[in-house]
Write an enzyme that holds these catalytic residues in place. Structure first.
Site, PDB file in Angstrom:
ATOM      1  N   ALA A  36      -9.238  22.818   6.604  1.00 38.63           N
ATOM      2  CA  ALA A  36      -8.790  23.755   5.570  1.00 38.63           C
ATOM      3  C   ALA A  36      -7.434  23.347   5.019  1.00 38.63           C
ATOM      4  O   ALA A  36      -6.576  22.858   5.759  1.00 38.63           O
ATOM      5  CB  ALA A  36      -8.697  25.154   6.175  1.00 38.63           C
TER       6      ALA A  36
ATOM      7  N   GLY B 170       8.943  14.552  30.571  1.00 40.02           N
ATOM      8  CA  GLY B 170       9.198  15.266  31.833  1.00 40.02           C
ATOM      9  C   GLY B 170       8.723  16.703  31.781  1.00 40.02           C
ATOM     10  O   GLY B 170       9.018  17.488  32.679  1.00 40.02           O
TER      11      GLY B 170
ATOM     12  N   CYS C 214      -6.083  23.335  29.058  1.00 38.92           N
ATOM     13  CA  CYS C 214      -6.167  24.078  30.321  1.00 38.92           C
ATOM     14  C   CYS C 214      -7.441  23.792  31.111  1.00 38.92           C
ATOM     15  O   CYS C 214      -7.375  23.521  32.320  1.00 38.92           O
ATOM     16  CB  CYS C 214      -6.124  25.578  30.050  1.00 38.92           C
TER      17      CYS C 214
ATOM     18  N   GLU D  67       4.177  36.306  53.340  1.00 36.59           N
ATOM     19  CA  GLU D  67       4.854  37.318  54.160  1.00 36.59           C
ATOM     20  C   GLU D  67       6.360  37.037  54.172  1.00 36.59           C
ATOM     21  O   GLU D  67       7.178  37.937  54.347  1.00 36.59           O
ATOM     22  CB  GLU D  67       4.297  37.346  55.589  1.00 36.59           C
TER      23      GLU D  67
ATOM     24  N   TYR E  21       5.723  19.895  31.447  1.00 34.27           N
ATOM     25  CA  TYR E  21       4.675  20.219  32.417  1.00 34.27           C
ATOM     26  C   TYR E  21       3.427  19.368  32.241  1.00 34.27           C
ATOM     27  O   TYR E  21       2.765  19.032  33.223  1.00 34.27           O
ATOM     28  CB  TYR E  21       4.366  21.732  32.429  1.00 34.27           C
ATOM     29  N   ILE E  22       3.118  18.954  31.022  1.00 34.66           N
ATOM     30  CA  ILE E  22       1.916  18.132  30.830  1.00 34.66           C
ATOM     31  C   ILE E  22       2.113  16.761  31.481  1.00 34.66           C
ATOM     32  O   ILE E  22       1.228  16.253  32.183  1.00 34.66           O
ATOM     33  CB  ILE E  22       1.562  18.015  29.324  1.00 34.66           C
TER      34      ILE E  22
ATOM     35  N   GLU F  84     -13.072  25.333  11.321  1.00 34.52           N
ATOM     36  CA  GLU F  84     -12.634  24.481  12.428  1.00 34.52           C
ATOM     37  C   GLU F  84     -12.989  23.027  12.113  1.00 34.52           C
ATOM     38  O   GLU F  84     -14.117  22.728  11.728  1.00 34.52           O
ATOM     39  CB  GLU F  84     -13.314  24.938  13.735  1.00 34.52           C
TER      40      GLU F  84
ATOM     41  N   THR G 171      -2.042  29.590  26.385  1.00 33.51           N
ATOM     42  CA  THR G 171      -3.253  30.290  25.957  1.00 33.51           C
ATOM     43  C   THR G 171      -3.128  31.811  26.024  1.00 33.51           C
ATOM     44  O   THR G 171      -3.437  32.495  25.040  1.00 33.51           O
ATOM     45  CB  THR G 171      -4.450  29.791  26.790  1.00 33.51           C
TER      46      THR G 171
ATOM     47  N   LYS H 155      -8.000  20.049  32.242  1.00 36.28           N
ATOM     48  CA  LYS H 155      -6.834  19.738  33.104  1.00 36.28           C
ATOM     49  C   LYS H 155      -6.980  20.397  34.469  1.00 36.28           C
ATOM     50  O   LYS H 155      -6.793  19.764  35.508  1.00 36.28           O
ATOM     51  CB  LYS H 155      -5.577  20.200  32.373  1.00 36.28           C
TER      52      LYS H 155
ATOM     53  N   THR I  47      -7.741  23.664  21.777  1.00 38.41           N
ATOM     54  CA  THR I  47      -7.064  22.810  22.759  1.00 38.41           C
ATOM     55  C   THR I  47      -7.345  23.258  24.183  1.00 38.41           C
ATOM     56  O   THR I  47      -7.653  22.429  25.057  1.00 38.41           O
ATOM     57  CB  THR I  47      -5.543  22.834  22.502  1.00 38.41           C
ATOM     58  N   CYS I  48      -7.222  24.546  24.447  1.00 38.32           N
ATOM     59  CA  CYS I  48      -7.374  25.054  25.815  1.00 38.32           C
ATOM     60  C   CYS I  48      -8.705  24.607  26.399  1.00 38.32           C
ATOM     61  O   CYS I  48      -8.762  24.059  27.505  1.00 38.32           O
ATOM     62  CB  CYS I  48      -7.275  26.580  25.798  1.00 38.32           C
TER      63      CYS I  48
ATOM     64  N   GLU J  44       1.958  17.233  35.294  1.00 41.42           N
ATOM     65  CA  GLU J  44       0.588  17.491  35.778  1.00 41.42           C
ATOM     66  C   GLU J  44      -0.254  16.209  35.760  1.00 41.42           C
ATOM     67  O   GLU J  44      -0.950  15.905  36.738  1.00 41.42           O
ATOM     68  CB  GLU J  44      -0.083  18.550  34.896  1.00 41.42           C
TER      69      GLU J  44
ATOM     70  N   HIS K 171       0.330  39.024  58.173  1.00 39.77           N
ATOM     71  CA  HIS K 171       0.623  37.905  59.056  1.00 39.77           C
ATOM     72  C   HIS K 171      -0.653  37.298  59.624  1.00 39.77           C
ATOM     73  O   HIS K 171      -1.569  38.045  59.972  1.00 39.77           O
ATOM     74  CB  HIS K 171       1.496  38.416  60.212  1.00 39.77           C
TER      75      HIS K 171
HETATM   76  C1  LIG Z   1      -2.857  18.986  28.215  1.00 39.22           C
HETATM   77  C2  LIG Z   1      -2.628  20.464  27.975  1.00 39.22           C
HETATM   78  C3  LIG Z   1      -2.690  21.338  29.026  1.00 39.22           C
HETATM   79  C4  LIG Z   1      -2.483  22.702  28.824  1.00 39.22           C
HETATM   80  N1  LIG Z   1      -2.544  23.542  29.902  1.00 39.22           N
HETATM   81  C5  LIG Z   1      -2.345  24.863  29.735  1.00 39.22           C
HETATM   82  C6  LIG Z   1      -2.443  25.748  30.847  1.00 39.22           C
HETATM   83  O1  LIG Z   1      -2.681  25.343  31.990  1.00 39.22           O
HETATM   84  N2  LIG Z   1      -2.240  27.073  30.625  1.00 39.22           N
HETATM   85  C7  LIG Z   1      -1.968  27.570  29.372  1.00 39.22           C
HETATM   86  O2  LIG Z   1      -1.805  28.781  29.224  1.00 39.22           O
HETATM   87  N3  LIG Z   1      -1.852  26.740  28.298  1.00 39.22           N
HETATM   88  C8  LIG Z   1      -2.048  25.404  28.458  1.00 39.22           C
HETATM   89  N4  LIG Z   1      -1.975  24.563  27.366  1.00 39.22           N
HETATM   90  C9  LIG Z   1      -1.601  25.136  26.053  1.00 39.22           C
HETATM   91  C10 LIG Z   1      -2.797  25.830  25.356  1.00 39.22           C
HETATM   92  O3  LIG Z   1      -3.881  24.932  25.306  1.00 39.22           O
HETATM   93  C11 LIG Z   1      -2.376  26.265  23.967  1.00 39.22           C
HETATM   94  O4  LIG Z   1      -1.222  27.072  24.058  1.00 39.22           O
HETATM   95  C12 LIG Z   1      -3.491  27.077  23.276  1.00 39.22           C
HETATM   96  O5  LIG Z   1      -4.667  26.324  23.185  1.00 39.22           O
HETATM   97  C13 LIG Z   1      -3.005  27.491  21.884  1.00 39.22           C
HETATM   98  O6  LIG Z   1      -4.044  28.163  21.202  1.00 39.22           O
HETATM   99  P1  LIG Z   1      -4.060  28.158  19.598  1.00 39.22           P
HETATM  100  O7  LIG Z   1      -5.208  29.018  19.212  1.00 39.22           O
HETATM  101  O8  LIG Z   1      -2.728  28.491  19.078  1.00 39.22           O
HETATM  102  O9  LIG Z   1      -4.337  26.643  19.183  1.00 39.22           O
HETATM  103  P2  LIG Z   1      -5.517  25.653  19.544  1.00 39.22           P
HETATM  104  O10 LIG Z   1      -6.246  26.076  20.762  1.00 39.22           O
HETATM  105  O11 LIG Z   1      -4.934  24.299  19.529  1.00 39.22           O
HETATM  106  O12 LIG Z   1      -6.539  25.820  18.338  1.00 39.22           O
HETATM  107  C14 LIG Z   1      -6.232  25.370  17.054  1.00 39.22           C
HETATM  108  C15 LIG Z   1      -7.516  24.876  16.392  1.00 39.22           C
HETATM  109  O13 LIG Z   1      -7.280  24.699  15.002  1.00 39.22           O
HETATM  110  C16 LIG Z   1      -7.989  23.555  14.557  1.00 39.22           C
HETATM  111  N5  LIG Z   1      -7.347  23.101  13.318  1.00 39.22           N
HETATM  112  C17 LIG Z   1      -6.102  22.566  13.160  1.00 39.22           C
HETATM  113  N6  LIG Z   1      -5.839  22.344  11.868  1.00 39.22           N
HETATM  114  C18 LIG Z   1      -6.942  22.734  11.174  1.00 39.22           C
HETATM  115  C19 LIG Z   1      -7.269  22.748   9.789  1.00 39.22           C
HETATM  116  N7  LIG Z   1      -6.409  22.363   8.843  1.00 39.22           N
HETATM  117  N8  LIG Z   1      -8.516  23.183   9.438  1.00 39.22           N
HETATM  118  C20 LIG Z   1      -9.402  23.605  10.381  1.00 39.22           C
HETATM  119  N9  LIG Z   1      -9.131  23.616  11.700  1.00 39.22           N
HETATM  120  C21 LIG Z   1      -7.906  23.212  12.095  1.00 39.22           C
HETATM  121  C22 LIG Z   1      -7.843  22.587  15.717  1.00 39.22           C
HETATM  122  O14 LIG Z   1      -8.847  21.584  15.701  1.00 39.22           O
HETATM  123  C23 LIG Z   1      -7.966  23.519  16.917  1.00 39.22           C
HETATM  124  O15 LIG Z   1      -9.302  23.606  17.381  1.00 39.22           O
HETATM  125  C24 LIG Z   1      -2.200  23.197  27.520  1.00 39.22           C
HETATM  126  C25 LIG Z   1      -2.147  22.312  26.438  1.00 39.22           C
HETATM  127  C26 LIG Z   1      -2.354  20.964  26.658  1.00 39.22           C
HETATM  128  C27 LIG Z   1      -2.300  20.025  25.478  1.00 39.22           C
END
Ligand SMILES: Cc1cc2nc3c(=O)[nH]c(=O)nc-3n(C[C@H](O)[C@H](O)[C@H](O)COP(=O)(O)OP(=O)(O)OC[C@H]3O[C@@H](n4cnc5c(N)ncnc54)[C@H](O)[C@@H]3O)c2cc1C
Length: 442
Positions: free
Chosen positions: A111, A171, A44, A436, A173-174, A31, A306, A47, A38-39, A177, A431
């Protein structure tokens, strides 16, 4: 030699690494940022906390209509930013500890592939029997003049002070929100959207409803518009130029979409194919063009959520890796938009249903819920039910209401089971409640 190298410690990578370690494999998880992805760190979790924080603004106004005397209020942006950051850091530490407890080796660094079985991290080469790419996606930035003055959703979560005015380009969802959170905290907000409605991909009536609600709250929505240029006036003021129109704001956010995080992986060194948007190309077993390399989550395109990333990781582990069974229905994914008011949706939009089925019927309700009738600015509710066939099977449900995300999560079970309008009719109403209305629609 490591059995499996998992690249990316986000939603997909964490589940993958822990499952593999629990099955006795030697697993390294690499990592280059925070453990949680991201989540947890930029999506998520922070947010949803901001959504909660911002909801109090409207609730204090409403409280005055209900006999409470809520006088002068103020909002400490910096304190909330710190509190949310602090919580996120605790989660990052918790996820790291869980990896340690599971026997996963965590490597900090970026990586990249040298070959299908050799991965370079911090100038050290590691050999892995199998690799799983879980690198997620990142916010795209349009390279317009002044793009450097624009932030993304990632930056929003570390803004030290609240801007009085913000332009949000996009436009999706992000964008929707963040606009709602900022407006509810007291900022003046502009949404600049290329289409005629926000929330592309959502039901057209729901999109129209939410735009009306946003406009009533004072959010300026510039439809069929795009940003040509951003000029810096001073550190805190920017001019946003959209054709012949321009606006002055403190901050500009680009929320125009996301791109898989795959450039730094040097996929071409390992013969791993990507599509034009940079998504790793996989088959229905999550295998890339190299059989010893799999990919999961946001980086393979598709629904970027997520629960989808986590379900793919479980599906890959049980069905593909262990040749077992993992029954999950990827066709009925409930989603929410954490706006004010909140949106919850599951199944097909009316347009998508009409493309797939000949005999589609709909029922749409908008009404003021009982709990809002004493408010000077009551928040109306929107419910749209989409059905098809002689038995009126429910194909989609779209709700705008308080706690719509919770309502939709519960109803998703029934809709996934294929309920019909007759099942709704058979269900006794509770109710007085908002939902309902769903079981009493005629
Ligand atoms: C603002 C925002 C709000 C969101 N809200 C929601 C929500 O309410 N509900 C929902 O379900 N989803 C939401 N999402 C989407 C959700 O966050 C993602 O779908 C989810 O995190 C994807 O998981 P992942 O494991 O595929 O990637 P990620 O969680 O992005 O994980 C990927 C990881 O890989 C690492 N990485 C990347 N390249 C390399 C590399 N070369 N070497 C080592 N590490 C690396 C990154 O640093 C990161 O930590 C939101 C996203 C954003 C941006």
């Amino acid at each position: 030699m490591i059995d499996v190298m998992v690249i990316g410690a986000g939603s997909a990578g964490l589940v993958t690494a822990k499952q593999l370690a629990a099955s006795g494999k030697s697993v390294a998880l690499v990592e280059n940022d925070t453990i949680g992805g991201t989540c947890v760190s930029y999506g998520c979790v922070p947010k949803k906390l901001w959504h909660r924080v911002s909801a109090f603004g409207g609730q204090m106004d409403a409280a005055n209509d209900y006999g409470w005397s809520v006088s002068e209020s103020s909002f400490d942006w910096e304190a909330m930013q710190q509190a949310i950051r602090g919580y996120v850091q605790k989660l990052n530490a918790r996820h790291y500890q869980k990896c340690m407890d599971a026997g996963v080796t965590v490597i900090r660094g970026q990586a990249s592939f040298v070959s299908p079985t050799t991965i370079c991290i911090n100038n050290t080469h590691y050999t892995a029997g199998h690799s799983v790419i879980c690198v997620g996606s990142t916010a795209k930035k349009e390279p317009i003049p002044g793009a450097d003055y624009c932030d993304t959703s990632y930056d929003f979560f570390s803004w030290p002070k609240q801007p009085q005015s913000v332009a949000i380009w996009g436009g999706g969802y992000i964008a929707v929100e963040l606009a709602s959170i900022l407006q509810a905290c007291g900022s003046r907000v502009h949404i600049i959207c290329r289409q005629s409605q926000v929330l592309g991909g959502f039901d057209a009536d729901l999109r129209a409803f939410i735009m009306d609600r946003y406009r009533e709250k004072g959010i300026h929505i510039h439809t069929n518009s795009t940003i040509d240029r951003v000029d810096r006036i001073d550190e805190d003021t920017h001019r946003v130029v959209m054709g012949s129109q321009s606006i002055r704001v403190n901050r500009v956010i680009q929320a125009i979409g996301r791109r898989p995080n795959t450039d730094a992986l040097l996929c071409e060194s390992a013969g791993i194919m990507r599509d034009a948007n940079g998504a790793i190309i996989v088959n229905d077993q999550y295998a890339t063009s190299q059989p010893t390399v799999s990919a999961l989550g946001d980086c393979i395109g598709g629904l970027q959520l997520t629960p989808v990333a986590i379900a793919q990781a479980r599906d890959w582990f049980h069905r593909v890796w262990c040749k077992g069974n993992f029954p999950v229905d990827f066709s009925t994914v409930p989603t929410a938009v954490f706006s004010h008011p909140e949106i919850g949706t599951v199944g097909l939009t009316e347009d998508a249903a009409r493309e797939q089925y000949a005999d589609v019927s709909t029922k749409t309700l908008t009404f003021t819920p009982l709990t809002a009738v004493l408010s000077a600015q009551p928040e109306p509710v929107f419910i749209k039910l989409i059905m098809s066939g002689g038995d009126l099977q429910v194909r989609g449900l779209h709700i705008v209401a308080d706690s719509a995300s919770e309502i939709i999560q519960s109803l998703a079970v029934a809709i996934q089971k294929g309920i019909t309008k007759a099942d709704l009719d058979k269900t006794m109403a509770l109710h007085p409640s908002i939902m309902e209305e769903l079981v009493t629609i005629y």
